[in-house]
Write an enzyme that holds these catalytic residues in place. Structure first.
Site, PDB file in Angstrom:
ATOM      1  N   LEU A   1       0.614  -1.231  -0.043  1.00 48.67           N
ATOM      2  CA  LEU A   1      -0.115   0.155   0.011  1.00 48.67           C
ATOM      3  C   LEU A   1       1.006   1.333  -0.021  1.00 48.67           C
ATOM      4  O   LEU A   1       0.308   2.236  -0.444  1.00 48.67           O
ATOM      5  CB  LEU A   1      -0.862   0.072   1.201  1.00 48.67           C
ATOM      6  CG  LEU A   1      -2.241  -0.891   1.039  1.00 48.67           C
ATOM      7  CD1 LEU A   1      -3.087  -0.202  -0.045  1.00 48.67           C
ATOM      8  CD2 LEU A   1      -2.014  -2.397   1.007  1.00 48.67           C
ATOM      9  N   ASP A   2       2.005   1.224   0.742  1.00 55.26           N
ATOM     10  CA  ASP A   2       2.804   2.271   0.687  1.00 55.26           C
ATOM     11  C   ASP A   2       3.443   2.872  -0.480  1.00 55.26           C
ATOM     12  O   ASP A   2       3.101   4.175  -0.854  1.00 55.26           O
ATOM     13  CB  ASP A   2       3.993   2.183   1.544  1.00 55.26           C
ATOM     14  CG  ASP A   2       4.100   3.425   2.606  1.00 55.26           C
ATOM     15  OD1 ASP A   2       3.822   4.333   2.424  1.00 55.26           O
ATOM     16  OD2 ASP A   2       5.258   3.171   3.633  1.00 55.26           O
ATOM     17  N   ASP A   3       4.048   1.932  -1.300  1.00 53.79           N
ATOM     18  CA  ASP A   3       4.547   2.208  -2.697  1.00 53.79           C
ATOM     19  C   ASP A   3       3.296   2.834  -3.603  1.00 53.79           C
ATOM     20  O   ASP A   3       3.357   3.687  -4.522  1.00 53.79           O
ATOM     21  CB  ASP A   3       5.247   1.153  -3.220  1.00 53.79           C
ATOM     22  CG  ASP A   3       6.574   0.690  -2.611  1.00 53.79           C
ATOM     23  OD1 ASP A   3       7.550   1.634  -3.368  1.00 53.79           O
ATOM     24  OD2 ASP A   3       6.790   0.172  -1.822  1.00 53.79           O
TER      25      ASP A   3
ATOM     26  N   MET B   1       2.364   6.253  -2.863  1.00 49.42           N
ATOM     27  CA  MET B   1       3.359   7.276  -3.612  1.00 49.42           C
ATOM     28  C   MET B   1       3.156   7.264  -4.892  1.00 49.42           C
ATOM     29  O   MET B   1       3.419   8.217  -5.409  1.00 49.42           O
ATOM     30  CB  MET B   1       4.441   6.854  -2.614  1.00 49.42           C
ATOM     31  CG  MET B   1       5.485   7.976  -2.821  1.00 49.42           C
ATOM     32  SD  MET B   1       4.957   9.694  -2.229  1.00 49.42           S
ATOM     33  CE  MET B   1       4.980   9.039  -0.311  1.00 49.42           C
TER      34      MET B   1
ATOM     35  N   ARG C   1      -0.411   8.042   4.730  1.00 46.99           N
ATOM     36  CA  ARG C   1      -0.320   8.307   3.424  1.00 46.99           C
ATOM     37  C   ARG C   1      -1.658   8.150   2.668  1.00 46.99           C
ATOM     38  O   ARG C   1      -1.704   8.479   1.502  1.00 46.99           O
ATOM     39  CB  ARG C   1       0.708   6.866   2.919  1.00 46.99           C
ATOM     40  CG  ARG C   1       1.235   6.972   1.564  1.00 46.99           C
ATOM     41  CD  ARG C   1       2.585   7.759   1.593  1.00 46.99           C
ATOM     42  NE  ARG C   1       3.630   7.092   2.375  1.00 46.99           N
ATOM     43  CZ  ARG C   1       4.244   7.717   3.695  1.00 46.99           C
ATOM     44  NH1 ARG C   1       3.773   8.649   4.026  1.00 46.99           N
ATOM     45  NH2 ARG C   1       4.894   6.707   4.283  1.00 46.99           N
TER      46      ARG C   1
END
Length: 427
Positions: free
Chosen positions: A173-175, A178, A249
């Site tokens: 989810l983080d990548d 972003m 995020r």
């Protein structure tokens, strides 16, 4: 994150150790009719995931353990699956002069998306050829095959991005967040291709939101924390619960894409953020060191989604950051803050953590004043002649309390990002 000490945790640890000891005794003296079936199922699972590029999980420990597992199962040393993992391990080697060391995994998608966002916030034209090339490359890395996350979300369609060059079973989810923010800002790339990628990516991201309103890294509702007490619990980080940095995020992504607090997923995420804030103001950082990182992630999300920065809980975070500023104008935080909460936000100043603190303050409308002036002065003073900065200490987290990382590019693009936002605020 690892569960803090509690009598409940001690109880479960004792239970699991007792069960483990009992099973070992039972295994020695009892028939095991299901053992072969279980081993065959595990072997098949392993073979499927070793057949794709990038290595098991895209990270060294999993690759190394997979080689050991295959050898125990009787696979010869020259078997293609073993040779494939050894090749992926060799690709992790870095040579510097007469030194050789191994990185646990590369982070090209993460670095590319962060660098692109930093460049745009520093007023590089959004249709600059370098940004367009980065967008084309990121679009080529979208994961469109089902992964292990579908166990919990069988009806969600794939569309995320992984951390490494190749890791198709485990996008995160983080990548994904972003990359989607970068693609939203970059201009001049194939419009239809970009639109479809963003729709797929956002659909996957929203589909992975947890029931508590937060987002985790790789999975959904994988939060049975008591399982961290089993004897082989991967450094007490076996689970993948919602985290403050990932949820921040998520809020930033939704705000960047034009959603507001009237959007139900955003409202649920904000509720998670409100309940996870530490009493004195900061938020925990699971994947970066530590409370400064978590607070930066959350504050960016709050601003993007439209939270009034005059709210007391926002200003509490601002006061905490200002109190943690070092005498040299920078900010720093030791990895020991994961085991000693009293060290939250305390440590030797480094450029990346200083940039996170400044970006958090900017998100709360604090673009001037002594704390900001001194922080900007620290970044200007510590910049090297070649234009970059250098972090002297670890800035990333693999396993809290156990294993930390140094992202070398953090000290390049985060200070640039902070200076860009500051300049824009004073233009």
């Amino acid at each position: 994150m690892p569960e803090p000490f509690s009598w409940r945790g001690l109880f479960w640890k004792s239970v699991f150790i007792g069960v483990d000891d009992g099973l070992k005794i039972w295994e020695r003296f009892s028939p095991r009719p299901l053992r072969k079936r279980a081993i065959d199922a595990a072997r098949l699972w392993l073979e499927e995931r070793l057949a794709v590029p990038g290595g098991l999980g895209g990270i060294y420990p999993a690759m190394a353990n997979s080689v050991l597992a295959l050898r125990v199962l009787g696979y010869p040393e020259d078997h293609p699956l073993i040779l494939g993992q050894l090749k992926e391990i060799e690709a992790l080697a870095v040579e510097r002069g007469d030194e050789l060391y191994y990185q646990p995994c590369p982070s090209p998608v993460w670095d590319t998306s962060l660098a692109a966002n930093a460049l745009i916030e520093s007023d590089l034209p959004p249709d600059h050829p370098s940004l367009q090339r980065a967008a084309d490359w990121m679009l080529s890395k979208q994961v469109l095959m089902p992964g292990d996350w579908q166990v919990k979300r069988p009806h969600v369609q794939p569309g995320g991005w992984a951390f490494q060059y190749d890791n198709p079973y485990y996008p995160d989810l983080d990548d994904t967040g972003m990359v989607l923010m970068a693609l939203e800002r970059i201009q001049g790339v194939d419009a239809d291709r970009t639109r479809l990628a963003k729709e797929r990516g956002l659909g996957w991201f929203l589909g992975m939101q947890n029931q508590d309103g937060g987002w985790a890294s790789f999975d959904a509702d994988n939060n049975r924390i008591f399982l961290n007490n089993i004897p082989f619990a991967d450094h007490g980080a076996l689970l993948d619960p919602s985290t403050e940095d990932l949820t921040g995020r998520g809020l930033e992504l939704l705000g960047t894409l034009g959603y507001g607090l009237d959007f139900e997923p955003a409202d649920r995420a904000l509720d998670f953020i409100r309940h996870s804030q530490r009493h004195d103001g900061p938020w925990h950082g699971r994947w970066g060191v530590n409370y400064i990182y978590g607070t930066w992630s959350v504050m960016r999300g709050l601003k993007a989604i439209g939270v009034d920065q005059r709210h007391e809980f926002v200003q509490r975070a601002v006061r905490w950051l200002i109190r943690r500023q070092n005498a040299d104008g920078g900010w720093g935080e030791t990895c020991e803050s994961y085991t000693k909460p009293e060290l939250a936000g305390r440590g030797v100043s480094i450029p990346s953590q200083t940039a996170w603190a400044l970006l958090a303050l900017f998100s709360a409308g604090q673009t001037s004043g002594a704390a900001v002036d001194n922080g900007i002065a620290y970044l200007l003073r510590t910049q090297r002649p070649d234009g970059a900065w250098e972090d002297l200490f670890w800035n990333g987290t693999g396993f809290p309390r156990v294993f930390y990382l140094k992202y070398h590019l953090y000290a390049r693009y985060f200070p640039l990002w902070a200076l860009g936002v500051y300049r824009r605020a004073h233009a």
